[in-house]
Scaffold this motif. Structure first.
Motif, mmCIF file in Angstrom:
data_model
loop_
_atom_site.group_PDB
_atom_site.id
_atom_site.type_symbol
_atom_site.label_atom_id
_atom_site.label_comp_id
_atom_site.label_asym_id
_atom_site.label_seq_id
_atom_site.Cartn_x
_atom_site.Cartn_y
_atom_site.Cartn_z
ATOM 1 N N ARG A 129 0.854 -1.205 0.000
ATOM 2 C CA ARG A 129 0.000 0.000 0.000
ATOM 3 C C ARG A 129 0.884 1.247 0.000
ATOM 4 N N SER A 130 1.898 1.266 0.841
ATOM 5 C CA SER A 130 2.808 2.403 0.920
ATOM 6 C C SER A 130 3.532 2.621 -0.409
ATOM 7 N N LEU A 131 3.975 1.545 -1.029
ATOM 8 C CA LEU A 131 4.649 1.640 -2.325
ATOM 9 C C LEU A 131 3.707 2.211 -3.385
ATOM 10 N N LEU A 132 2.468 1.705 -3.427
ATOM 11 C CA LEU A 132 1.486 2.192 -4.402
ATOM 12 C C LEU A 132 1.151 3.669 -4.164
ATOM 13 N N LEU A 133 0.983 4.043 -2.902
ATOM 14 C CA LEU A 133 0.683 5.444 -2.592
ATOM 15 C C LEU A 133 1.833 6.362 -2.986
ATOM 16 N N LEU A 157 -8.470 0.551 0.183
ATOM 17 C CA LEU A 157 -8.552 -0.847 -0.278
ATOM 18 C C LEU A 157 -8.287 -1.825 0.860
ATOM 19 N N PRO A 158 -9.079 -2.909 0.931
ATOM 20 C CA PRO A 158 -8.778 -3.962 1.898
ATOM 21 C C PRO A 158 -7.555 -4.768 1.420
ATOM 22 N N ALA A 159 -7.044 -5.652 2.262
ATOM 23 C CA ALA A 159 -5.843 -6.436 1.948
ATOM 24 C C ALA A 159 -5.999 -7.204 0.644
#
Length: 190
Positions: A129-133, A157-159
């Motif tokens: 999630r951090s990478l995508l953000l 988004l959920p896991a």
């Protein structure tokens, strides 16, 4: 029994060992460039005789026996080494044998090490999630309005959604791999 002490006279070979003065190594008798051909010759000779032990004299000239120590330090061969006396600048070399790592090094496909050394990489959902953000935030190709909506969607988004999105992005990235490789080569001047 009355024995008169005899002065120490080192032998060329004693109990299967060969003597190599450390001063030759320290003083620079060893070439600064690594003689790769000699290293490969030693490894190939040992591979031909695997799993048998081989005398250091069958592997290299005495002045090149330091290569045995170097290959031993890298785990490519096993070679018996000893310093007969701590105050003497001599290393004795005994029998040598190639290791499994040495055999795999010579193998075109990396041998069993390549198969057994497979690494599984797992990313935690929050790492993805951090990478995508971060990548979305840094994107210059997206208009600010679209970027804001995407950032909100990724954050919510959920896991399972993160997993699906990551899998989809990875698949699309692989589809564009030739273009990515071209970009990397151009950036690195390759």
């Amino acid at each position: 029994m009355n024995r008169t002490p005899q002065p120490y006279q080192p032998e060329e070979q004693q109990a299967g060992y060969t003597n190599l003065p450390i001063k030759n190594i320290i003083s620079g008798a060893k070439p600064m460039n690594m003689p790769r051909e000699k290293q490969l010759k030693i490894l190939r000779y040992l591979a031909e005789h695997y799993p048998l032990d081989v005398s250091p004299y069958d592997l290299a000239e005495e002045q090149d026996h330091w290569l045995l120590y170097y290959l031993k330090e890298h785990g490519l061969i096993d070679v018996e080494t000893q310093r007969p006396f701590h105050n003497m600048p001599v290393i004795r070399y005994g029998q040598a044998r190639i290791t499994a790592r040495g055999m795999d090094f010579l193998s075109d496909d990396g041998g069993l090490s390549a198969i057994l050394g497979v690494v599984t990489v797992k990313f935690h959902e929050e790492t993805l999630r951090s990478l995508l953000l971060t990548r979305t935030e840094e994107s210059k190709a997206l208009p600010q309005e679209v970027k804001k909506k995407m950032l909100e969607a990724i954050a919510g988004l959920p896991a399972n959604g993160i997993k699906q999105l990551s899998t989809e992005l990875l698949g699309r990235g692989i589809e564009h791999l030739p273009a990515a490789i071209s970009s990397v080569r151009a950036a690195w001047g390759i």
